[in-house]
Scaffold this motif. Structure first.
Motif, short mmCIF file in Angstrom:
data_model
loop_
_atom_site.label_atom_id
_atom_site.label_comp_id
_atom_site.label_asym_id
_atom_site.label_seq_id
_atom_site.Cartn_x
_atom_site.Cartn_y
_atom_site.Cartn_z
N SER B 288 0.96 -1.07 -0.15
CA SER B 288 -0.01 0.04 0.14
C SER B 288 1.06 1.32 0.06
N VAL B 472 -5.31 5.01 6.89
CA VAL B 472 -6.30 4.87 5.91
C VAL B 472 -6.66 6.32 5.62
N TYR B 767 -14.34 6.97 0.36
CA TYR B 767 -13.65 6.26 0.58
C TYR B 767 -12.54 6.21 1.87
N ASN B 768 -12.53 7.34 2.04
CA ASN B 768 -11.47 7.40 3.42
C ASN B 768 -12.60 7.27 4.70
N GLY B 771 -12.80 3.49 5.07
CA GLY B 771 -11.44 3.16 5.51
C GLY B 771 -11.55 3.44 7.04
N ALA B 775 -10.82 1.48 10.50
CA ALA B 775 -9.71 1.70 11.18
C ALA B 775 -10.10 2.10 12.64
N LEU B 780 -8.56 -2.77 10.61
CA LEU B 780 -8.27 -2.80 9.13
C LEU B 780 -7.14 -3.67 8.73
N ALA B 785 -6.80 -2.56 3.43
CA ALA B 785 -5.97 -1.58 2.99
C ALA B 785 -5.27 -1.42 1.59
N LEU B 788 -8.52 -0.82 -0.62
CA LEU B 788 -9.14 0.25 -0.69
C LEU B 788 -8.09 1.48 -1.19
N MET B 789 -6.91 1.48 -0.97
CA MET B 789 -6.15 2.68 -1.05
C MET B 789 -5.80 2.88 -2.75
N SER B 792 -9.31 3.88 -4.44
CA SER B 792 -9.79 5.20 -4.17
C SER B 792 -9.10 6.16 -5.15
#
Lengths: 55, 811
Positions: B288, B472, B767-768, B771, B775, B780, B785, B788-789, B792
């Protein structure tokens, strides 16, 4: 199963080789001009007729 | 990339000589010209003929066989002087490598425009034995030449280039800048490292995502962990370096920029992953880390790729020559401009630019101030009269006694204004600035609240949840939306000949509420159009006389007359007593006819016509008639003005007198009190400042050096350029004059793109939030992670690119 480690190291070495090639290409200026070479290659090399005239 | 599409038709080589005569077009540039019986092919001017002969002698006429070329006419070519290149100090500054046998130099050649130019220039070694190699960079319009100084001097090299139609543009500041290694390469290396680490660490993390735990084979898991760790080190310490520097700078001046949460997120990711790997409690989030840095750096690269061949930072120094000739007691001396002092006497030749204010120290000459005022008229000057910096000398060489140094001259003083001291490298986009402030504080508050909550309930999860929030919440997607959305807008508009300086300038467009226009050259065309002849009908023979007379004059009015009467089958006649009198006109005996073209003070004109005409014609003592012409409004200026009025207040500033006041007001439907005349460059700058003090966000549209101050002070300064080779003053954007009618659409598009950025922020925040939901619960997992990262980031990138491309299709 541990044989996969050999493959992983081989792939890593190969990837490092590509990274080095990328660095070399940037340093060599290959990304600086991406237009002129495409035109340059279309020109004929000096024509034989011109050469004979020069001599 | 060429600013302007080739439009001229070009005639190819000698085989077509017969057709050339029939059509009477120049064999070099394809412009219409007088047919010539003595020589085939025909040429429009000596310059074109010289080039043709040079090429012919060296068997380089293949140049003409490339189809679809728009060659540059040399008819209006000014004679450039390169004497100053003999100066040793200057040579050292310009050459970037120097040794007895080989020297290397880089020249800007603004006239490079087609494939044949590349071919010709790269064949320079065949033109002169002293030249070893020549390499053209087409996009940047520059050439690198290796040559032997003992065979061809730098000055001779520059003169050779000038002679074949590629006058080199020599700028000291640019020559020096080039010597330092270009900083953008660092960014490319950083992207390479991050991309390499991203790809590999994803591969190494795969086994874990597929369920390989340390119970099945602890050895493999451990080795993969350490491999990931070793990939993470260069990413954090090399690729992310700039973010650390920027965050630290921001902290020091209490400017909470977006780089702070980025750095905190990256560091947390790295430390937590390293801890998990070494303590063998987990596999970490190295993929990530590498992934989001790769995307961030790619975004930075995307937004930094701008138009290298277009300069947005020009000041008067780019208009002025590097050096001039000073007249001393011992003789002549080449001296660089900054060294010129009050009281020096300098030598000025035809076509030179006067570098500083002074008084004429020779009998008489005429000066063209079009650089300063936009008005292309020759102004006669006599001994002792004042001349101003920026004027172009027309006439025999003479001398000027300087009354000011270069930087203290009337025109150049403008650059001492604080508007020009503005910090240039601050390309921060306001929108991101505002968001990042809140973002940073919100994230740290949530992180600390999470820490406190878990510390009081379940200490084992506390640290895990705290770091997870920091990881996140990393504003990767937020940081990507501006570079990709505005960056793509910049690129798309660039393809349509509207060049914007940077992404911050794109954003500035959407805040504009006041429009200020320069008149001459901006909303009026700089070329004289709509000429009309009234009077006695002219016989073909008389037309021939007029064309022959005006063909040899470079005065703009002569050019207008020439163009007006031009026809294809002109007979070249014997000219005997040709004479040009400044401020009066042209006089000659052609084919035993006495012909005069000029002003009413020279020619006896009956009363009525005196008022109507601009220039008068007399043949053999008989008054024939007059030619009237007027400048026309630029196409698209009026519709744009309509649109501007719907967006905010509109003003017109002009350096001219106010005799066109009513006409302007009527045509553009602007109240007379919103028009200001006889404005000096300093007045224009002050006017913009006053508007800004009232809280206005000002859009300034200008064209010349006289608008330079106002363009710089305005929130968005835009320049109209008719020719890509012309200089344009420092500004935020440059528009090709032919695209003025499209400007409304372009600006509306740029304004719309701000909404697209807002929507991208919305996606990023969703998205944040997802996350954060994981978190704060301390749940998480690396897989979440890792999914998601990048998702986004990719969503925001695709959104920015696709929507801006979609809305651009109608432009």
């Amino acid at each position: 199963m541990r044989i996969i480690l050999v493959l992983i190291f081989l792939s890593l070495i190969l990837a490092l080789f590509f990274l080095a090639a990328f660095f070399w290409a940037v340093k060599n200026g290959q990304y600086e001009d991406d237009h002129t070479p495409s035109i340059r290659m279309l020109w004929e090399d000096q024509k034989p007729k011109d050469l004979s005239q020069e001599e | 990339m060429t600013l302007y599409p080739p439009e001229q038709q070009v005639i190819s080589n000698e085989k077509n000589a017969s057709t050339i005569i029939a059509q009477a077009r120049c064999a070099h540039c394809g412009e219409p010209c007088l047919p010539n019986e003595e020589q085939t092919p025909a040429f429009c001017c000596d310059g074109c003929q010289t080039v043709y002969q040079i090429l012919d002698e060296n068997n380089l006429c293949d140049y003409y066989s490339s189809a679809d070329l728009a060659l540059t006419s040399l008819k209006d070519k000014e004679n450039l002087h390169f004497e100053y290149l003999d100066d040793d100090d200057l040579q050292n500054q310009i050459l970037f490598f120097r040794s007895p046998n080989i020297s290397r130099v880089r020249f800007d050649l603004p006239t490079i425009h087609c494939a044949a130019c590349i071919w010709l220039l790269e064949n320079l070694p065949r033109l002169h034995e002293g030249i070893m190699s020549a390499t053209v960079h087409f996009i940047e319009k520059e050439i690198h030449i290796s040559f032997n100084e003992s065979i061809i001097s730098l000055r001779q090299l520059a003169e050779l280039l000038d002679k074949i139609g590629y006058p080199p543009l020599i700028r000291l500041d640019k020559a020096q800048k080039k010597q330092s290694s270009s900083p953008s390469n660092d960014l490319i290396y950083q992207i390479g490292v991050a991309g390499f680490a991203f790809g590999n660490s994803m591969l190494f993390s795969f086994p874990e995502y597929l369920g390989l735990t340390k119970d099945s084979d602890p050895f493999i898991v451990q080795i993969l962990g350490y491999l990931n760790l070793s990939l993470g080190i260069p990413v954090l310490f090399y690729s992310a370096r700039e973010y650390f520097i920027s965050a630290w700078k921001g902290l020091k001046i209490r400017d909470y920029n977006l780089d702070i949460p980025i750095v905190v997120g990256a560091t947390t990711l790295f430390v937590r992953s390293a801890y998990e790997i070494i303590s063998q409690t987990g596999s970490g989030y190295m993929d990530s880390l590498a992934g989001f840095l790769f995307f961030l750096l790619a975004g930075k690269w995307f937004q930094e790729r701008t138009y290298k061949q277009i300069a947005f930072d020009r000041d008067y120094q780019s208009y002025f020559p590097i050096a001039t000739t000073k007249i001393t007691a011992e003789g002549f001396e080449n001296i660089s401009l900054p060294k010129l002092k009050k009281g020096d006497e300098i030598l000025v030749k035809n076509g030179d630019l006067i570098p500083a204010d002074g008084r004429l120290n020779c009998a008489s000459t005429s000066i063209n101030y079009s650089f300063v005022s936009g008005e292309a008229a020759l102004i006669p000057v006599i001994n002792g009269e004042k001349v101003y910096a920026g004027g172009k000398w027309h006439g025999q060489e003479g001398s000027v006694l300087l009354r000011e140094s270069v930087s203290q001259s009337y025109l150049t003083q403008l650059w001492n204004d604080p508007a020009f001291q503005k910090e240039e490298n601050n390309v921060r986009v306001q929108l991101t600035g505002q968001i990042s402030k809140y973002f940073t504080f919100t994230i740290f508050t949530i992180a600390i609240l999470t820490l406190i909550y878990w510390y009081s309930t379940d200490k084992s999860i506390a640290l895990n949840a705290f770091t997870a929030v920091l990881i996140v919440a990393c504003p990767c997607a937020v940081a990507l939306s501006v570079p990709f959305t505005y960056g793509n807008v910049l690129r798309i508009l660039g393809k349509k000949h509207f060049f914007i300086k940077n992404v911050a300038a794109v954003e500035a467009i959407s805040n504009i509420d006041t429009f200020v226009f320069d008149k001459t050259g901006t909303i009026t065309s700089s070329q004289i159009q709509q000429s009309r002849y009234e009077g006695k009908p002219l016989s073909p023979n008389e037309i021939d006389l007029i064309i022959n007379l005006t063909a040899s004059s470079t005065h703009p009015v002569s050019k207008t007359i020439y163009d007006y009467f031009f026809k294809s089958n002109v007979e070249k006649l014997q000219i005997t007593a040709w004479e040009e009198e400044i401020g009066k006109g042209l006089k000659a005996v052609i084919d035993s006819h006495q012909i005069l073209i000029g002003s009413a003070q020279w020619i006896h004109v009956p009363g009525e016509d005196r008022e109507k005409g601009n220039v008068f014609i007399e043949i053999d003592g008989n008054y024939m008639g007059y030619l009237s012409y007027k400048r026309t409004w630029r196409e698209g200026a009026a519709p744009f003005m309509e649109w501007a009025k719907s967006k905010g207040e509109t003003y017109i500033l002009s350096g001219d007198n106010d005799n066109e006041k009513e006409k302007l007001s009527q045509y553009f439907n602007i109240p007379i009190e919103n028009m200001y005349f006889k404005q000096t460059p300093t007045d224009k700058l002050a006017f913009i400042k006053t508007l800004q003090l009232k809280g206005r966000k000002v859009f300034m549209l200008g064209d010349g050096l006289n608008d330079a101050g106002a363009l710089r002070q305005a929130n968005f300064g835009m320049v109209i350029s008719e020719n890509q080779n012309n200089f344009t003053p420092a500004s935020d954007a440059i528009l090709a004059a032919s695209k003025l009618d499209k400007l409304t659409g372009y600006l509306m598009y740029a304004i719309k793109s701000k909404k697209l950025v807002y929507l991208a922020y919305g996606f990023a925040l969703i998205y944040n939030a997802i996350g954060l939901y994981f978190a704060v619960q301390g749940a998480l997992s690396p897989v979440v992670a890792a999914i998601l990262m990048p998702t986004s980031s990719i969503t925001v990138v695709i959104w920015g690119l696709s929507t801006t491309t979609y809305f651009a299709r109608k432009l």
